[in-house]
Enzyme design. Structure first.
Site, short mmCIF file in Angstrom:
data_model
loop_
_atom_site.label_atom_id
_atom_site.label_comp_id
_atom_site.label_asym_id
_atom_site.label_seq_id
_atom_site.Cartn_x
_atom_site.Cartn_y
_atom_site.Cartn_z
N GLU A 129 48.78 9.91 92.47
CA GLU A 129 47.39 10.12 92.10
C GLU A 129 47.35 10.56 90.65
OE1 GLU A 129 48.07 12.52 94.99
OE2 GLU A 129 46.69 11.81 96.54
N TYR A 141 51.91 4.33 83.86
CA TYR A 141 52.20 3.91 85.23
C TYR A 141 52.01 2.40 85.38
CZ TYR A 141 51.65 8.93 85.76
OH TYR A 141 51.76 10.29 85.62
#
Length: 215
Positions: A129, A141
């Site tokens: 998250e 990411y």
């Protein structure tokens, strides 16, 4: 966690060492927690609980610290990260890098090592998250192959900030396809992320009241 400080100027080099986090590192890591996650720093007990699952044949955790020489013959912690692996799914629990050591690839290096651990645990996917307002971390990411799969409203408290849920399929492939060849060019000013230390996230659910998480 999102930090708005400018990128640090520390040059990534052989003096930065990544190694397994052990119980004697907890005090130093708590000091970093107070800097990086001042509103919801993890407790010593929580780290003890996580590290209790990091060794032995049934291990489900991998925690790392990053350290540099302190000039007095010792070493100083400048970053850390952790992964949980449950039922074939990995969860990036936390990644934190001191502002003075950002912008030089350390966040990418920590993430790559955690993905390697996920592969060793036999994970077929890795979840995390991240705050919706932490665009630099999201780009990092995505370079490793993570994709957005959901949104958790009001996940980060206090502040009531939403969290993006991101997933990487085949962590071995993501690890090899990450920005390791040029980490300084891809490491964000703040790679910090924080998940709930209780296993992989579920995109369609919200955390219980009082959950302290950052990403």
């Amino acid at each position: 966690m999102t930090r708005t400080a400018a990128e640090g100027s520390h040059r990534m080099g052989a003096d930065v060492v990544l190694r397994e986090m052990r119980w004697w590192d907890i005090e130093g890591v708590l000091g970093l927690e107070r800097v990086l996650f001042p509103e919801d720093a993890w407790s010593a007990g929580l780290f003890w609980s996580e590290l209790a699952h990091a060794r032995g044949p049934g291990a489900t955790r991998r925690y790392l610290v990053a350290e540099v020489p302190d000039g007095d013959g010792g070493r100083t912690l400048v970053g850390y990260g952790g992964l949980a692996a449950v039922g074939g799914t990995g969860d990036i629990q936390t990644i934190g890098v001191l502002p003075s050591h950002r912008g030089a690839g350390l966040g990418a290096r920590l993430l790559g090592e955690l993905l390697a651990a996920a592969d060793e645990f036999g994970c077929h996917e890795v979840m995390l998250e991240v705050r919706v307002d932490n665009a630099p971390a999201q780009r990092l990411y995505e370079r490793f192959g993570f994709t957005r799969i959901g949104l958790r409203r009001g996940y980060y408290q206090p502040g009531n900030v939403d969290a993006l849920v991101m997933r990487l399929e085949n962590p071995a492939g993501g690890r090899s396809g990450g920005p390791a060849a040029s980490p300084a060019a891809s490491d964000p000013s703040d790679p910090s992320t924080r998940s709930t230390p209780s296993g992989p996230p579920t995109p369609s659910t919200s955390p219980p009241q009082g959950t302290k998480t950052h990403g």
